[in-house]
Design a protein around this motif. Sequence first.
Motif, short mmCIF file in Angstrom:
data_model
loop_
_atom_site.label_atom_id
_atom_site.label_comp_id
_atom_site.label_asym_id
_atom_site.label_seq_id
_atom_site.Cartn_x
_atom_site.Cartn_y
_atom_site.Cartn_z
N VAL A 1 0.77 -1.19 -0.06
CA VAL A 1 -0.09 -0.03 0.04
C VAL A 1 0.79 1.53 -0.11
O VAL A 1 0.36 2.36 0.02
CB VAL A 1 -1.10 0.00 1.33
CG1 VAL A 1 -1.94 -1.12 1.18
CG2 VAL A 1 -0.19 0.08 2.57
N HIS A 2 2.23 1.10 -0.24
CA HIS A 2 3.21 2.34 -0.11
C HIS A 2 2.96 3.30 -1.25
O HIS A 2 3.25 2.45 -2.35
CB HIS A 2 4.36 1.93 0.47
CG HIS A 2 4.40 1.12 1.74
ND1 HIS A 2 4.18 -0.20 1.95
CD2 HIS A 2 4.47 1.82 3.19
CE1 HIS A 2 4.23 -0.60 3.25
NE2 HIS A 2 4.46 0.64 3.93
N ASP A 3 3.15 4.40 -1.42
CA ASP A 3 3.11 5.15 -2.56
C ASP A 3 3.92 6.19 -2.46
O ASP A 3 3.69 7.19 -3.37
CB ASP A 3 1.66 5.37 -3.08
CG ASP A 3 0.76 6.03 -2.23
OD1 ASP A 3 1.23 6.63 -1.14
OD2 ASP A 3 -0.44 6.43 -2.54
N LEU B 1 7.58 -1.40 -1.77
CA LEU B 1 8.43 -1.09 -0.88
C LEU B 1 8.76 -2.29 0.18
O LEU B 1 9.87 -2.28 0.35
CB LEU B 1 7.83 0.05 0.22
CG LEU B 1 8.37 0.46 1.45
CD1 LEU B 1 9.65 1.32 1.20
CD2 LEU B 1 7.61 1.16 2.38
N ALA C 1 9.69 -5.99 1.20
CA ALA C 1 10.31 -7.24 0.72
C ALA C 1 9.35 -8.39 0.40
O ALA C 1 9.62 -9.26 -0.65
CB ALA C 1 11.39 -7.76 1.82
N MET D 1 7.79 -7.07 -3.31
CA MET D 1 8.60 -6.61 -4.32
C MET D 1 8.70 -8.00 -5.23
O MET D 1 8.99 -7.85 -6.85
CB MET D 1 10.07 -6.25 -4.15
CG MET D 1 10.66 -7.04 -3.34
SD MET D 1 11.99 -5.97 -2.64
CE MET D 1 13.37 -7.02 -2.10
N ILE D 2 8.72 -9.17 -5.03
CA ILE D 2 8.73 -10.34 -5.74
C ILE D 2 7.41 -10.40 -6.69
O ILE D 2 7.84 -10.97 -7.76
CB ILE D 2 9.06 -11.85 -4.89
CG1 ILE D 2 9.34 -13.10 -5.81
CG2 ILE D 2 7.63 -12.14 -4.30
CD1 ILE D 2 10.72 -12.83 -5.99
N LYS E 1 7.87 -9.51 -10.47
CA LYS E 1 8.20 -10.48 -11.35
C LYS E 1 6.96 -11.00 -12.10
O LYS E 1 6.68 -11.31 -13.40
CB LYS E 1 9.03 -11.54 -10.98
CG LYS E 1 9.25 -12.54 -11.77
CD LYS E 1 10.34 -13.57 -11.12
CE LYS E 1 10.91 -14.62 -12.10
NZ LYS E 1 10.08 -14.94 -13.08
N ALA F 1 12.57 0.13 -2.57
CA ALA F 1 13.60 0.70 -1.71
C ALA F 1 14.87 -0.12 -1.42
O ALA F 1 15.95 0.51 -1.50
CB ALA F 1 12.87 0.92 -0.17
N GLN F 2 14.69 -1.28 -1.21
CA GLN F 2 16.08 -2.12 -0.97
C GLN F 2 16.46 -3.25 -1.87
O GLN F 2 16.89 -4.23 -1.81
CB GLN F 2 15.64 -3.03 0.13
CG GLN F 2 15.52 -2.14 1.32
CD GLN F 2 16.20 -1.10 1.93
OE1 GLN F 2 17.33 -1.33 1.82
NE2 GLN F 2 15.69 -0.22 2.53
N VAL F 3 16.47 -2.45 -3.23
CA VAL F 3 17.13 -3.46 -4.22
C VAL F 3 18.33 -2.95 -4.93
O VAL F 3 18.46 -1.56 -4.82
CB VAL F 3 15.98 -3.99 -5.24
CG1 VAL F 3 14.99 -4.94 -4.42
CG2 VAL F 3 15.38 -3.13 -6.16
N PHE G 1 18.56 -7.14 -9.01
CA PHE G 1 17.18 -7.67 -8.68
C PHE G 1 16.46 -7.40 -9.94
O PHE G 1 15.59 -8.22 -10.37
CB PHE G 1 16.80 -6.93 -7.41
CG PHE G 1 15.46 -7.07 -7.28
CD1 PHE G 1 14.74 -8.22 -6.65
CD2 PHE G 1 14.25 -6.29 -7.64
CE1 PHE G 1 13.54 -8.67 -6.31
CE2 PHE G 1 13.01 -6.62 -7.63
CZ PHE G 1 12.57 -7.86 -6.98
N GLU H 1 17.17 -9.83 -12.53
CA GLU H 1 16.63 -11.44 -12.29
C GLU H 1 15.21 -11.31 -12.60
O GLU H 1 14.75 -12.57 -12.85
CB GLU H 1 16.99 -11.53 -10.81
CG GLU H 1 18.69 -11.94 -10.48
CD GLU H 1 19.07 -11.83 -9.20
OE1 GLU H 1 18.34 -11.32 -8.49
OE2 GLU H 1 20.24 -12.18 -9.11
N ILE H 2 14.47 -10.32 -12.28
CA ILE H 2 13.07 -10.54 -12.47
C ILE H 2 12.47 -9.96 -13.95
O ILE H 2 11.29 -9.93 -14.12
CB ILE H 2 12.28 -9.59 -11.42
CG1 ILE H 2 12.58 -8.19 -11.64
CG2 ILE H 2 12.46 -10.06 -10.03
CD1 ILE H 2 11.36 -7.22 -10.59
#
Lengths: 213, 220
Positions: free
Chosen positions: A105-107, A153, A155, A158-159, A162, A182-184, A188, A191-192
């Motif tokens: 829900v992060h925007d 946002l 973890a 984010m998958i 893909k 945020a954390q990639v 990453f 890979e996706i």
Amino acid sequence: MSESVEQLLAELEKSVINGKHEEAEQLTDQLLVKKVGPKEILDGALLKDMNIVGERFCNQELFIPHVLVAAHAMKAFMKILQPMLANDKIETKGKVLIGTVKGDVHDIGKNLVVVMLEDAGYKVIDIGIGKTDDDFLNEYEKLKLVVVGLSALLASTMIYMKEVIDVYRNENINVPIIVGVAQVNQNFADEIGATAFGKNSYEAVKIIDQLGR
Amino acid sequence: MEDKIVEINQLAVRIAKEAACDKTYVAGSVEILGRVIEPYGELPRDAAFQIFKEQIKILLGAGVDAILIETMILLDEALIALEAAKNCGSKITCVSMKFEDGEHGVFTSYGESPRVCADKLKEVGAEIIGSNCGHGFQSRIKFGRKLRETLDIPILIQPNAGLPKVENGKLIYEESIERFEVLVEDLLEVGINYIGGCCGTTPEYIEAANKVLKRVNNKN
């Protein structure tokens, strides 16, 4: 002694970066009185401003509040200049579809990208948060966009990006898809199967500019 | 989901308390709102306060021992959450900020330094101050040491297990449990009081940290 157009544009550039709206409005008035066209004001000061703010944001010399202040100022200016720009035939650089993927829900990040893209001249179709692969596909089918941007946002979510990319590729749709999380890092994104990865909102605009060429 | 806020939070606390078996404290996690608060955004401060208060009240009512406000990227939002926790009667409140390591130093996404955040959070009444998330274990020792030197209250550090890779459709994090053990030992040495894990860490990481803690305690 009255100032030259170049001086006024330079002052306008400085006042927007420093968030001095009133001063910026006065300078814009002075430029218009001097018969400087709105497009020239836009290219000569305001778009340059957004570039400077974006670069300094990348270098961690400026932070989210500065980007928001500059973006809001830019929006206010566009409201004033837009009617005058009607004759200048400013074409949008293209359409970008953007959304936060399912489960997330992060925007804040996505919204920053939206304002930066709009300021840079893109038409952005923001489909909001928690969107499924079908949502992204349906919107694409309707609009035939130039770039699709996926945001997440968490973890845990984010998958899912893909899956959205896979659904496009399975339909043989080769539109560039860029991701922001945020954390990639670039690995990453590779890979996706994303076309590109934007470290922040300014980089996203630069990448989309390059993709559009 | 909104209509399930009570149920979800109560259930989470119950599961955690069952796992804790009265042997350890349970903290209720409160995260960022994901919306931009005034003056930068449109969410009024009072509305943000009420949202935090609603969840914290449920967590405390369900029996958590502490409130853990985490991953804050804006000091003002952290302060609003802290005020809400105090307002609800939280006796132990930990506030953990997310910082970015950059060329010009360590800052939140809104440009606030750890020192500025720590001073203000302490002033407003945080019992524990911390940092979580980030890009991995590297630099956490230096960061922890610096924070310890400037702060005279308990400190929490919860790093990410690095950045994720995708393997067979699953996220794999680059930092190993072995490296986490080394980090935990180093953090204990510099005087960090609470250590946990953020993205990518699993129960196995926490178990490993516990082993290190026991070993260090036995040595002393």
